[in-house]
Write a protein that holds these residues in place. Structure first.
Motif, PDB file in Angstrom:
ATOM      1  N   ILE A   1      -8.110 -11.845  -0.609  1.00 19.78           N
ATOM      2  CA  ILE A   1      -7.419 -10.591  -0.140  1.00 19.78           C
ATOM      3  C   ILE A   1      -8.637  -9.885   0.782  1.00 19.78           C
ATOM      4  CG2 ILE A   1      -5.516 -10.397  -1.650  1.00 19.78           C
ATOM      5  CD1 ILE A   1      -7.444  -8.377  -3.527  1.00 19.78           C
ATOM      6  N   ASN A   2      -8.391  -9.308   1.772  1.00 20.25           N
ATOM      7  CA  ASN A   2      -9.316  -8.777   2.529  1.00 20.25           C
ATOM      8  C   ASN A   2      -8.826  -7.500   3.290  1.00 20.25           C
ATOM      9  OD1 ASN A   2      -7.907 -10.144   4.652  1.00 20.25           O
ATOM     10  ND2 ASN A   2      -9.145 -11.844   4.180  1.00 20.25           N
ATOM     11  N   TRP A   3      -8.770  -7.393   4.701  1.00 21.36           N
ATOM     12  CA  TRP A   3      -8.429  -6.385   5.374  1.00 21.36           C
ATOM     13  C   TRP A   3      -6.616  -6.413   5.781  1.00 21.36           C
ATOM     14  CZ3 TRP A   3     -11.566  -9.953   7.071  1.00 21.36           C
ATOM     15  CH2 TRP A   3     -11.172 -11.076   8.061  1.00 21.36           C
ATOM     16  N   PHE A   4      -6.191  -5.445   6.115  1.00 24.77           N
ATOM     17  CA  PHE A   4      -4.791  -5.751   6.463  1.00 24.77           C
ATOM     18  C   PHE A   4      -4.613  -5.564   8.038  1.00 24.77           C
ATOM     19  CE2 PHE A   4      -3.265  -5.372   2.288  1.00 24.77           C
ATOM     20  CZ  PHE A   4      -4.000  -4.324   1.717  1.00 24.77           C
TER      21      PHE A   4
ATOM     22  N   GLN B   1       1.012   5.678   0.236  1.00 28.21           N
ATOM     23  CA  GLN B   1       0.344   7.043   0.719  1.00 28.21           C
ATOM     24  C   GLN B   1       1.301   7.977   0.481  1.00 28.21           C
ATOM     25  OE1 GLN B   1       0.096   7.211   5.052  1.00 28.21           O
ATOM     26  NE2 GLN B   1      -2.130   8.432   4.547  1.00 28.21           N
TER      27      GLN B   1
ATOM     28  N   ILE C   1       0.668  -1.113   0.067  1.00 28.09           N
ATOM     29  CA  ILE C   1      -0.009   0.092  -0.093  1.00 28.09           C
ATOM     30  C   ILE C   1       0.717   1.349   0.148  1.00 28.09           C
ATOM     31  CG2 ILE C   1      -1.958   1.171   1.257  1.00 28.09           C
ATOM     32  CD1 ILE C   1      -0.965  -2.312   2.472  1.00 28.09           C
TER      33      ILE C   1
ATOM     34  N   LYS D   1      -1.557  12.680   1.711  1.00 29.74           N
ATOM     35  CA  LYS D   1      -2.716  12.030   0.935  1.00 29.74           C
ATOM     36  C   LYS D   1      -3.436  10.855   1.800  1.00 29.74           C
ATOM     37  CE  LYS D   1      -2.653  15.265  -2.227  1.00 29.74           C
ATOM     38  NZ  LYS D   1      -3.564  16.212  -2.655  1.00 29.74           N
ATOM     39  N   GLY D   2      -4.285  10.095   0.977  1.00 32.32           N
ATOM     40  CA  GLY D   2      -4.832   8.779   1.581  1.00 32.32           C
ATOM     41  C   GLY D   2      -3.938   7.688   1.036  1.00 32.32           C
ATOM     42  N   LEU D   3      -4.624   6.589   1.407  1.00 30.07           N
ATOM     43  CA  LEU D   3      -3.967   5.200   1.242  1.00 30.07           C
ATOM     44  C   LEU D   3      -4.397   4.544  -0.407  1.00 30.07           C
ATOM     45  CD1 LEU D   3      -4.720   3.863   4.726  1.00 30.07           C
ATOM     46  CD2 LEU D   3      -2.620   4.557   3.756  1.00 30.07           C
TER      47      LEU D   3
ATOM     48  N   TYR E   1       4.092   1.046   2.129  1.00 34.14           N
ATOM     49  CA  TYR E   1       3.831   0.248   3.382  1.00 34.14           C
ATOM     50  C   TYR E   1       3.668  -1.227   3.137  1.00 34.14           C
ATOM     51  CZ  TYR E   1       2.397   4.061   6.166  1.00 34.14           C
ATOM     52  OH  TYR E   1       2.471   5.400   6.678  1.00 34.14           O
TER      53      TYR E   1
ATOM     54  N   TYR F   1      -2.613 -10.375  -7.047  1.00 39.98           N
ATOM     55  CA  TYR F   1      -3.691  -9.491  -7.401  1.00 39.98           C
ATOM     56  C   TYR F   1      -3.075  -8.302  -7.508  1.00 39.98           C
ATOM     57  CZ  TYR F   1      -7.097 -13.021  -6.092  1.00 39.98           C
ATOM     58  OH  TYR F   1      -7.875 -14.242  -6.087  1.00 39.98           O
TER      59      TYR F   1
ATOM     60  N   PRO G   1      -5.789  -2.538 -10.694  1.00 31.55           N
ATOM     61  CA  PRO G   1      -5.591  -2.241 -12.357  1.00 31.55           C
ATOM     62  C   PRO G   1      -5.031  -0.752 -12.896  1.00 31.55           C
ATOM     63  CG  PRO G   1      -7.620  -3.147 -11.500  1.00 31.55           C
ATOM     64  CD  PRO G   1      -6.983  -2.728 -10.508  1.00 31.55           C
TER      65      PRO G   1
ATOM     66  N   TRP H   1      -3.956   1.052  -2.448  1.00 30.94           N
ATOM     67  CA  TRP H   1      -3.638  -0.364  -2.582  1.00 30.94           C
ATOM     68  C   TRP H   1      -2.860  -0.571  -3.815  1.00 30.94           C
ATOM     69  CZ3 TRP H   1      -5.970  -4.381  -5.920  1.00 30.94           C
ATOM     70  CH2 TRP H   1      -5.586  -5.470  -5.627  1.00 30.94           C
TER      71      TRP H   1
ATOM     72  N   TRP I   1       1.113  -4.116   9.655  1.00 32.35           N
ATOM     73  CA  TRP I   1       1.932  -3.124   8.790  1.00 32.35           C
ATOM     74  C   TRP I   1       3.086  -3.073   9.109  1.00 32.35           C
ATOM     75  CZ3 TRP I   1      -1.194   0.059   5.210  1.00 32.35           C
ATOM     76  CH2 TRP I   1      -2.431  -0.094   5.311  1.00 32.35           C
TER      77      TRP I   1
END
Lengths: 124, 109
Positions: free
Chosen positions: A108-111, A41, A39, A45-47, A96, A60, A63, A49, A114
């Motif tokens: 694939i789901n949450w993290f 940043q 991930i 700014k924001g995050l 990260y 995965y 795109p 993936w 980190w």
């Protein structure tokens, strides 16, 4: 306790490839229950993936970045890596590495863990 | 791609007050597959909530998540000093790509 540590150059020239490695300790990338991800940043700014990989090499990718990303895993060194080609200033960010939660209905789901993150600047 | 919109952008509250953070999705998030993270300056995000309402290990019970479909909420029942931070939602129900919201900053009033 699981720990992840990103390593790699902090400065990359435009058009060159950004290469980072995530060293895993206190756990194994060979795990058959978790994917591993990247991930980023951008400053202030924001995050975003980037992509995720399993110990088998199953991947995965986002795109929006897929054409420039290569993820790999080295189970013998307990680490996984990111290569992002054709770097531009827009790739300047804190990168990260992280572990996904246990695979279930979705791979694939949450993290849940980190790394501390590493700043990569793309500039000449 | 599911776009997550968080509101408000900034929430100014005092310690002890209740914080209510919103995350709205552009499409229904399958099976409430949404997570919340807390990020403090100079630190990596920390997982708080997954599955819309399940607290991660070690997360205090003053943090709770709720919602389904397109509307999700993170509630902090009584703000403590260490809770002032930026909070992000993330969906994983329709991926790739995994997507994050733009964040809500909870600041001290």
């Amino acid at each position: 306790q699981l720990q992840l540590q990103e390593s790699g150059p902090g400065l990359v020239k435009p058009s060159e490839t950004l290469s980072l490695t995530c060293i895993v300790s206190g756990g194994s990338v060979r795990s058959n229950t978790n994917f591993w991800g990247w991930i980023r940043q951008a400053p202030g700014k924001g995050l975003e993936w980037i992509g995720s990989i399993f110990s088998s090499g199953n991947t995965y990718y986002n795109p929006s970045l897929k054409s420039r990303i290569t993820l790999s895993v080295d189970t013998s060194k307990n680490q996984f890596s990111l290569k992002l080609s054709s770097g531009t200033a827009a790739d300047t960010a804190v990168y990260y590495c992280a572990r996904h939660g246990p695979v279930g209905t979705l791979l694939i789901n949450w993290f849940d863990s980190w790394g501390q993150g590493t700043l990569v600047t793309v500039s000449s | 791609e599911i776009v997550l919109t968080q509101s408000p952008g900034t929430l100014s509250l005092s310690p002890g007050e209740r914080a209510t953070l919103s995350c709205r999705a552009s499409q229904s998030v399958t099976s409430s597959q949404l997570a919340w993270y807390q990020q403090k300056p100079g630190q990596a995000p920390r997982l708080l909530i997954y599955g819309a309402s399940s607290r991660a290990t070690g997360v205090p019970d003053r943090f709770s998540g709720s919602g389904s479909g397109t509307d999700f909420t993170l509630t902090i029942s009584r703000l403590e000093a260490e809770d002032f931070a930026v909070y992000y939602c993330q969906q994983y129900g329709r991926s790739p790509p995994l997507t994050f919201g733009g964040g809500t900053k909870v600041e001290i009033k």
